[in-house]
Design an enzyme around this catalytic site. Structure first.
Site, PDB file in Angstrom:
ATOM      1  N   ASP A  24      85.541  61.325  39.070  1.00 60.07           N
ATOM      2  CA  ASP A  24      85.519  62.736  39.483  1.00 60.07           C
ATOM      3  C   ASP A  24      84.381  63.478  38.782  1.00 60.07           C
ATOM      4  OD1 ASP A  24      86.404  64.958  40.906  1.00 60.07           O
ATOM      5  OD2 ASP A  24      87.793  65.588  39.333  1.00 60.07           O
TER       6      ASP A  24
ATOM      7  N   GLY B 241      91.710  73.750  37.995  1.00 64.13           N
ATOM      8  CA  GLY B 241      91.378  72.437  38.546  1.00 64.13           C
ATOM      9  C   GLY B 241      92.413  71.942  39.519  1.00 64.13           C
ATOM     10  N   SER B 242      92.296  70.668  39.872  1.00 68.93           N
ATOM     11  CA  SER B 242      93.195  70.082  40.863  1.00 68.93           C
ATOM     12  C   SER B 242      94.636  70.017  40.377  1.00 68.93           C
ATOM     13  CB  SER B 242      92.714  68.672  41.214  1.00 68.93           C
ATOM     14  OG  SER B 242      91.395  68.680  41.704  1.00 68.93           O
ATOM     15  N   PHE B 243      94.815  69.802  39.080  1.00 66.85           N
ATOM     16  CA  PHE B 243      96.166  69.592  38.572  1.00 66.85           C
ATOM     17  C   PHE B 243      96.630  70.653  37.584  1.00 66.85           C
ATOM     18  CE2 PHE B 243      94.615  65.329  39.708  1.00 66.85           C
ATOM     19  CZ  PHE B 243      95.602  64.976  40.633  1.00 66.85           C
ATOM     20  N   GLY B 244      95.855  71.708  37.414  1.00 65.12           N
ATOM     21  CA  GLY B 244      96.307  72.745  36.492  1.00 65.12           C
ATOM     22  C   GLY B 244      95.229  73.749  36.162  1.00 65.12           C
TER      23      GLY B 244
END
Length: 263
Positions: A238, A114-117
Site C-alpha cells: 500500500d 485511513g482505510s481502517f481508522g
C-alpha cells in the site's frame, strides 16, 4: 608302488564307516559324497566381517551426525528465544492515557483518516508527542490490519520506517473494543500534503529538486530493507504519498503497514 596319498577313494573301514561324520577339507579329490569347505572360505569370512564392521561404523557416524545437527538446532532455537526475551519491551499504555493525550480524540488533533481508522496527534504525560492510530473495530479487516502492523513493525528497524512505539488493546468508556497503534510523530506531514501544496516551507516554497531526490532515495532504502534485509521479508502492498511521512529534517519514512504481508 604306493598310490598318491592325496588321491583316491575314501576308505570304507574304521572311522570312515560313517562317511557323513567325516569332514575332509583342503583336498577336493577326496571330496566325493561329503560336501567340503570351498577353497578360500576363510578369506570370505574375513571379508564379511570387514564389511559388517564398515557398515556398523557408517551407521554410527550417520546417527552421531544426525544427533549433532539436532542438538545444534535446539541450541540455535534456544539462543533465538533468549535473544527475543532480551529485546527491550514496548511500554504499556492504556485507553485512558491515549484519551487524555489526544484531548478526547478531538477533531483539532485529527491529522489523518485511513482505510481502517483515524490518526490523532497526542502528547503523552512525559512530554513525548506521538501519532495515535485508532482502528475502526467495526470495519471488516481492521483486526487483521492491527496484527499485520504489529507483526511487521516488531521485526523491523530502519531509519526510513516510521517507528512504532507501542500499541493498545482495551475497551473504551462505552465498553467497546478499542485498538490503537502509537507511532512517533513526524511534524512535516505526508508527501501528499507537499505534492498538493497543503504544506510549504517557511519561505512559501514547496519541495525543491534535491529534496524530491532525497525522498525518493529514502523510500527506496526503506523498500530495499523490507525486501532484503529485514528479519522477516515484508511486502508493503500500500505504498503511496499519504503513507510516506516527513520528519523535521525532511527525512522520508514509510508507514501504514496494515496491508503488509510476507512474500
Amino acid at each position: 608302488m604306493c598310490n598318491d596319498p592325496t588321491e583316491g577313494a575314501i576308505p570304507s573301514g574304521g572311522i570312515f564307516q560313517n562317511v557323513s561324520a567325516v569332514h575332509l577339507e583342503g583336498n577336493r579329490k577326496l571330496c566325493l559324497r561329503v560336501p567340503c569347505m570351498p577353497h578360500g572360505h576363510g578369506r570370505n569370512v574375513r571379508l564379511y566381517i570387514i564389511v559388517a564392521i564398515v557398515v556398523t561404523l557408517i551407521l554410527c557416524l550417520t546417527i552421531g551426525l544426525l544427533l549433532y545437527i539436532k542438538n545444534k538446532r535446539v541450541k540455535v532455537t534456544a539462543a533465538a528465544a533468549v535473544s527475543e526475551q532480551l529485546k527491550p519491551q514496548a511500554p504499556m499504555i492504556s485507553y485512558d492515557e491515549l484519551r487524555v493525550a489526544t484531548e478526547e480524540f478531538s477533531q483539532e488533533n485529527l491529522i489523518g483518516v485511513g482505510s481502517f481508522g483515524s490518526v490523532y496527534k497526542g502528547h503523552l504525560s512525559h512530554g513525548t508527542t506521538v501519532a495515535v492510530k485508532v482502528l475502526d473495530t467495526l470495519r471488516t479487516g481492521s483486526l487483521k490490519s492491527f496484527f499485520a502492523e504489529c507483526e511487521t513493525m516488531k521485526n523491523s528497524r530502519h531509519r526510513n520506517l516510521v517507528k512504532l512505539i507501542t500499541s493498545c488493546s482495551s475497551v473504551d468508556f462505552k465498553n467497546n473494543d478499542f485498538l490503537a497503534l502509537v507511532y512517533e510523530y513526524l511534524c512535516n506531514g505526508s508527501l501528499e500534503d507537499w505534492i498538493k501544496g497543503r504544506r510549504k516551507h517557511a519561505n512559501g516554497n514547496g519541495l525543491n529538486l534535491m529534496e524530491r531526490l532525497n525522498i525518493a532515495i529514502d523510500v527506496a532504502c526503506a523498500l530495499d530493507y523490507l525486501h532484503n534485509d529485514s528479519e522477516i521479508p515484508v511486502v508493503h502492498c500500500d505504498l503511496k504519498p499519504t503513507n510516506i511521512l516527513l520528519g523535521e529534517d525532511m527525512t522520508a519514512k514509510v508507514g501504514d503497514f496494515g496491508l503488509a504481508r510476507k512474500p
